[in-house]
Design an enzyme around this catalytic site. Structure first.
Site, PDB file in Angstrom:
ATOM      1  N   SER A  49       0.845  -1.202   0.000  1.00 38.97           N
ATOM      2  CA  SER A  49       0.000   0.000   0.000  1.00 38.97           C
ATOM      3  C   SER A  49       0.877   1.247   0.000  1.00 38.97           C
ATOM      4  O   SER A  49       2.022   1.203   0.437  1.00 38.97           O
ATOM      5  CB  SER A  49      -0.894  -0.005   1.242  1.00 38.97           C
ATOM      6  OG  SER A  49      -1.687  -1.169   1.252  1.00 38.97           O
ATOM      7  N   THR A  71       4.173   4.313  -3.705  1.00 34.55           N
ATOM      8  CA  THR A  71       5.173   3.540  -4.456  1.00 34.55           C
ATOM      9  C   THR A  71       4.601   2.175  -4.836  1.00 34.55           C
ATOM     10  O   THR A  71       4.770   1.709  -5.973  1.00 34.55           O
ATOM     11  CB  THR A  71       6.474   3.386  -3.620  1.00 34.55           C
ATOM     12  OG1 THR A  71       6.729   4.607  -2.929  1.00 34.55           O
ATOM     13  CG2 THR A  71       7.655   3.048  -4.499  1.00 34.55           C
ATOM     14  N   GLY A  78       6.068  -0.573  -0.104  1.00 34.45           N
ATOM     15  CA  GLY A  78       6.893   0.590   0.219  1.00 34.45           C
ATOM     16  C   GLY A  78       7.238   0.595   1.702  1.00 34.45           C
ATOM     17  O   GLY A  78       6.967  -0.363   2.424  1.00 34.45           O
ATOM     18  N   ALA A  79       7.837   1.686   2.153  1.00 32.78           N
ATOM     19  CA  ALA A  79       8.174   1.823   3.576  1.00 32.78           C
ATOM     20  C   ALA A  79       8.334   3.308   3.893  1.00 32.78           C
ATOM     21  O   ALA A  79       8.564   4.126   2.993  1.00 32.78           O
ATOM     22  CB  ALA A  79       9.464   1.077   3.907  1.00 32.78           C
ATOM     23  N   ASP A  80       8.220   3.610   5.162  1.00 31.39           N
ATOM     24  CA  ASP A  80       8.429   4.998   5.609  1.00 31.39           C
ATOM     25  C   ASP A  80       9.872   5.241   6.020  1.00 31.39           C
ATOM     26  O   ASP A  80      10.387   6.344   5.856  1.00 31.39           O
ATOM     27  CB  ASP A  80       7.477   5.303   6.771  1.00 31.39           C
ATOM     28  CG  ASP A  80       6.035   5.164   6.327  1.00 31.39           C
ATOM     29  OD1 ASP A  80       5.643   5.905   5.415  1.00 31.39           O
ATOM     30  OD2 ASP A  80       5.327   4.285   6.842  1.00 31.39           O
ATOM     31  N   GLY A 131       3.464   1.971   7.889  1.00 28.60           N
ATOM     32  CA  GLY A 131       2.178   2.338   8.489  1.00 28.60           C
ATOM     33  C   GLY A 131       1.811   3.800   8.315  1.00 28.60           C
ATOM     34  O   GLY A 131       0.787   4.246   8.822  1.00 28.60           O
ATOM     35  N   GLY A 132       2.656   4.537   7.565  1.00 30.68           N
ATOM     36  CA  GLY A 132       2.324   5.933   7.283  1.00 30.68           C
ATOM     37  C   GLY A 132       0.965   6.053   6.614  1.00 30.68           C
ATOM     38  O   GLY A 132       0.258   7.043   6.779  1.00 30.68           O
ATOM     39  N   GLY A 133       0.599   5.026   5.875  1.00 31.85           N
ATOM     40  CA  GLY A 133      -0.704   5.025   5.194  1.00 31.85           C
ATOM     41  C   GLY A 133      -1.769   4.288   5.993  1.00 31.85           C
ATOM     42  O   GLY A 133      -2.861   4.020   5.483  1.00 31.85           O
ATOM     43  N   GLU A 139      -0.668  -5.230   5.907  1.00 25.69           N
ATOM     44  CA  GLU A 139       0.657  -5.335   5.266  1.00 25.69           C
ATOM     45  C   GLU A 139       1.524  -6.371   5.989  1.00 25.69           C
ATOM     46  O   GLU A 139       2.212  -7.177   5.358  1.00 25.69           O
ATOM     47  CB  GLU A 139       1.367  -3.976   5.287  1.00 25.69           C
ATOM     48  CG  GLU A 139       0.765  -2.968   4.331  1.00 25.69           C
ATOM     49  CD  GLU A 139       1.321  -1.567   4.504  1.00 25.69           C
ATOM     50  OE1 GLU A 139       1.213  -0.792   3.562  1.00 25.69           O
ATOM     51  OE2 GLU A 139       1.853  -1.237   5.586  1.00 25.69           O
TER      52      GLU A 139
END
Ligand code: 5RP
Length: 234
Positions: free
Chosen positions: A26, A29, A82-84, A95-97, A103
């Site tokens: 999610s 990216t 993706g990743a933060d 988990g920014g989203g 995930e």
């Protein structure tokens, strides 16, 4: 579309083989990856995807990626997400989203996880990005206190916990799973592994955004190419 993110997504596409079941991450990216995967599917690639959020499900439907119920598959061969934040050992904050629970459920059962990022996500130490923790809305204040105590015990110095609000400011953001997110600003997380295990032991915590030992491929997209790195995990 950012060129760096697109190059990372394109490199991840090279890992996809005919017949694979894919975890679909999610975020912006991951959605570029899903869009590019859709092009391949239209060209005859036979894959099925498991989305990790309502948003990535909608994206997969829009771009024609066939979906399958995770309970109906024997294996998930590869998850691309993706990743933060990413550190040198490929440990992640995600988990920014607000999609970290699904995930992680999918990443954890995947045979491989490839993380696709632009260079801004690479850090020396995890923690500058506030760590998202997904919690049951019941007794959220009590759970927040326990999270604070766990972070202190794990060696975090400066801790600020905030319940994430929805964008229009109408109240707490509710995740796809019906939970809240507590964002934990710690500046530095000195021991991500200990932090992960302490947070996981709190009953109201559904999941936290530390992804420890899950990613085995890291793809950093740049303006004109992507760097692909592997890590071998025991
Ligand atoms: C969502 C996530 C995303 O992967 C993360 O926020 C990165 O998003 P983007 O690719 O938009 O920077 O963990 O829960």
């Amino acid at each position: 579309m950012s060129k760096a993110k697109e190059n990372a997504a394109l490199a991840a596409l090279d890992m996809v083989e005919h017949g694979m079941t894919l975890g679909l991450g999610s975020g912006s990216t991951a959605e570029i990856f899903i869009e590019l995967l859709g092009d391949k599917v239209r060209g005859g690639l036979d894959v099925q995807g498991i989305p990790t959020s309502k948003a990535s499900e909608a994206c997969a439907i829009e771009f024609g990626v066939p979906l399958i119920n995770p309970d109906k598959v024997e294996a998930i061969h590869l998850t691309v997400d993706g990743a933060d934040e990413v550190d040198k050992d490929f440990q992640l904050i995600k988990g920014g989203g607000a999609c970290l629970l699904r995930e992680k459920i999918i990443a954890d059962v995947s045979e491989h996880m490839a993380v696709i990022v632009d260079p801004s996500k690479m850090v020396e130490n995890l923690g500058a990005f506030p760590l998202p923790v997904e919690v049951d809305p019941f007794a959220v204040g009590l759970t927040a206190e326990r999270i604070y105590t766990a972070l202190k015990q794990a060696g975090c110095d400066e801790i600020e916990t905030t319940i994430r609000l929805e964008k229009r400011g109408k109240g707490p953001l509710v995740t796809d799973g019906g939970n809240y997110i507590i964002d934990c600003a710690c500046k530095v997380i000195p021991d991500p592994r200990l932090t992960a295990s302490l947070l996981a032991s709190i009953p109201g915590v559904m999941e936290h955004g530390l992804f420890i030992d899950l990613a085995d491929t890291l793809i950093i997209g740049e303006e004109d190419h992507a760097k692909v790195m592997e890590i071998v995990r025991e």
